[in-house]
Design an enzyme around this catalytic site. Sequence first.
Site, mmCIF file in Angstrom:
data_model
loop_
_atom_site.group_PDB
_atom_site.id
_atom_site.type_symbol
_atom_site.label_atom_id
_atom_site.label_comp_id
_atom_site.label_asym_id
_atom_site.label_seq_id
_atom_site.Cartn_x
_atom_site.Cartn_y
_atom_site.Cartn_z
ATOM 1 N N GLN A 1 0.845 -1.201 0.000
ATOM 2 C CA GLN A 1 0.000 0.000 0.000
ATOM 3 C C GLN A 1 0.883 1.255 0.000
ATOM 4 O O GLN A 1 1.548 1.532 1.002
ATOM 5 C CB GLN A 1 -0.874 -0.017 1.260
ATOM 6 C CG GLN A 1 -1.744 1.196 1.457
ATOM 7 C CD GLN A 1 -2.606 1.079 2.711
ATOM 8 O OE1 GLN A 1 -2.250 0.369 3.645
ATOM 9 N NE2 GLN A 1 -3.727 1.755 2.723
ATOM 10 N N GLY A 2 0.862 2.007 -1.085
ATOM 11 C CA GLY A 2 1.718 3.190 -1.205
ATOM 12 C C GLY A 2 0.942 4.477 -0.967
ATOM 13 O O GLY A 2 0.639 5.202 -1.919
ATOM 14 N N SER B 1 4.627 -1.263 4.130
ATOM 15 C CA SER B 1 4.724 -2.633 4.654
ATOM 16 C C SER B 1 4.867 -3.633 3.518
ATOM 17 O O SER B 1 4.133 -3.556 2.518
ATOM 18 C CB SER B 1 3.465 -2.985 5.464
ATOM 19 O OG SER B 1 3.346 -2.134 6.563
ATOM 20 N N GLU C 1 -10.212 -1.747 5.625
ATOM 21 C CA GLU C 1 -8.999 -2.221 6.291
ATOM 22 C C GLU C 1 -9.310 -3.127 7.480
ATOM 23 O O GLU C 1 -8.568 -4.040 7.786
ATOM 24 C CB GLU C 1 -8.122 -1.029 6.713
ATOM 25 C CG GLU C 1 -6.746 -1.440 7.166
ATOM 26 C CD GLU C 1 -5.684 -0.357 6.931
ATOM 27 O OE1 GLU C 1 -6.030 0.737 6.470
ATOM 28 O OE2 GLU C 1 -4.513 -0.635 7.223
ATOM 29 N N SER D 1 -3.407 7.121 12.918
ATOM 30 C CA SER D 1 -3.076 7.215 14.348
ATOM 31 C C SER D 1 -4.336 7.420 15.192
ATOM 32 O O SER D 1 -5.399 7.783 14.680
ATOM 33 C CB SER D 1 -2.113 8.375 14.575
ATOM 34 O OG SER D 1 -2.791 9.585 14.328
ATOM 35 N N ASN D 2 -4.200 7.197 16.501
ATOM 36 C CA ASN D 2 -5.327 7.393 17.420
ATOM 37 C C ASN D 2 -5.950 8.774 17.277
ATOM 38 O O ASN D 2 -7.165 8.921 17.269
ATOM 39 C CB ASN D 2 -4.826 7.255 18.870
ATOM 40 C CG ASN D 2 -4.939 5.827 19.366
ATOM 41 O OD1 ASN D 2 -5.219 4.922 18.595
ATOM 42 N ND2 ASN D 2 -4.717 5.640 20.650
ATOM 43 N N GLU D 3 -5.075 9.796 17.190
ATOM 44 C CA GLU D 3 -5.591 11.167 17.142
ATOM 45 C C GLU D 3 -6.472 11.348 15.902
ATOM 46 O O GLU D 3 -7.532 11.985 15.962
ATOM 47 C CB GLU D 3 -4.429 12.181 17.107
ATOM 48 C CG GLU D 3 -3.624 12.271 18.404
ATOM 49 C CD GLU D 3 -2.623 11.121 18.567
ATOM 50 O OE1 GLU D 3 -2.428 10.341 17.614
ATOM 51 O OE2 GLU D 3 -2.045 10.996 19.660
#
Length: 377
Positions: A121-122, A156, A239, A359-361
């Site tokens: 995934q880019g 990844s 996802e 991210s969480n935020e």
Amino acid sequence: MDVRERIRAWLAANLTGEFAALAGTGGPGREHENVELRIRWERLLGAAGWIGLGWPVEHGGGADVATQVAFFEEYARAGGPGRLSHIGENLLAPTLIAYGTPEQCRRFLPPIARAEEFWCQGYSEPDAGSDLAGVRTAAIRDGDVWRVSGQKVWTSLAHLADWCFVLARTDPSARRREGLSYLLVPMDQPGIEVRPIVQLTGTSEFNEVFFDGAATAVDNVVGAPGDGWRVATGTLAFERGIATLGQQVGFARELDEVVAAARASGALDDPVHAERIVDAWVGLQMLRHHALRTLGGPPSGVDASVSKLLWANWHQRLGELAMEVRGPAATLVDAAPYELSDAQRLFLFTRADTIYGGSNEIQRNIVAGHLLGRRAR
Ligand SMILES: Cc1cc2nc3c(=O)[nH]c(=O)nc-3n(C[C@H](O)[C@H](O)[C@H](O)COP(=O)(O)OP(=O)(O)OC[C@H]3O[C@@H](n4cnc5c(N)ncnc54)[C@H](O)[C@@H]3O)c2cc1C
């Protein structure tokens, strides 16, 4: 024999011989393990029809939700190795089915189902992670091909991938989100360089990827040129699908190991540790119920964000607990080059859980924006 028994029997009969060595390998922080053998294992899964279970019938899927849940749970319970085809099967394939052309589905889905082509995934770039619309990698039309130039980061499994779905800027004059396109780019070509990044665990699950005029056919754009933002955010909603239930069986096994370690070290007799272990168990039941509640319906960005927040925080706390119940000695390693213990690997890799996949935020921003938006109407 019901479907769950059939799956269990298949795994018992096949995760044997050379594949027996794969049990429990290849998970987070262990992606480097047994790669060749895991590719052969994926091909066996594909040949038996276990890849793409949830895809539409015409693409070789058609399994109901109960069968998919049973497969992911039984796979994890049997100690099935970390899946190399995850990104293709669970991110790219649903995206193609939702937004791609019939030709793209015919070209790209069968090799994913047979584990002959692996994907990465880019999206992220050095200056475009949370701010994904800031992507600067550019793709320029050059006759029959797009030429891609720029840099991706944290990609990844790029070192193993045959293809990358790349979010690229195809119209530099359009405003941020409008000028993006979702391109499918073959990795094996001179215009692409993959450089591994060494992670806290000492292994390299992700990479920097440099594009220098890399080519892909003009037809390899999903959705229309300029429609990349809609397609890319669609992928993010896929996802966290049914595969999450398998992930939770893996979590349950990790929690069992924490409990065993706490028993061995005497930490279980300490009320503070005992309470945290109970909290972890309760949290795991919540994860499962949340996943089951949201399955089967259309993928929703907000459900995906809630799910991501719940599991990432839970798993990161488990990594901390795994170290705490073992006492200070758990932090020690032999002199370099050293092998991490399972608890150390879990602790270190779970630091990334609250970052990757958004991210969480950022997840909290999405949830808050959605709820406030509703209230405003
Ligand atoms: C193990 C791992 C695997 C990954 N795999 C991939 C992959 O395969 N493909 C891929 O494309 N990417 C991948 N990523 C990248 C991942 O998606 C990004 O790291 C993530 O989106 C955060 O972006 P960033 O690292 O640029 O941090 P930044 O966006 O620079 O954020 C830094 C900090 O600022 C906070 N922040 C930023 N903006 C806001 C805001 N508006 N409001 C509140 N807080 C904010 C963030 O939450 C974070 O805490 C992976 C990351 C990891 C750790």
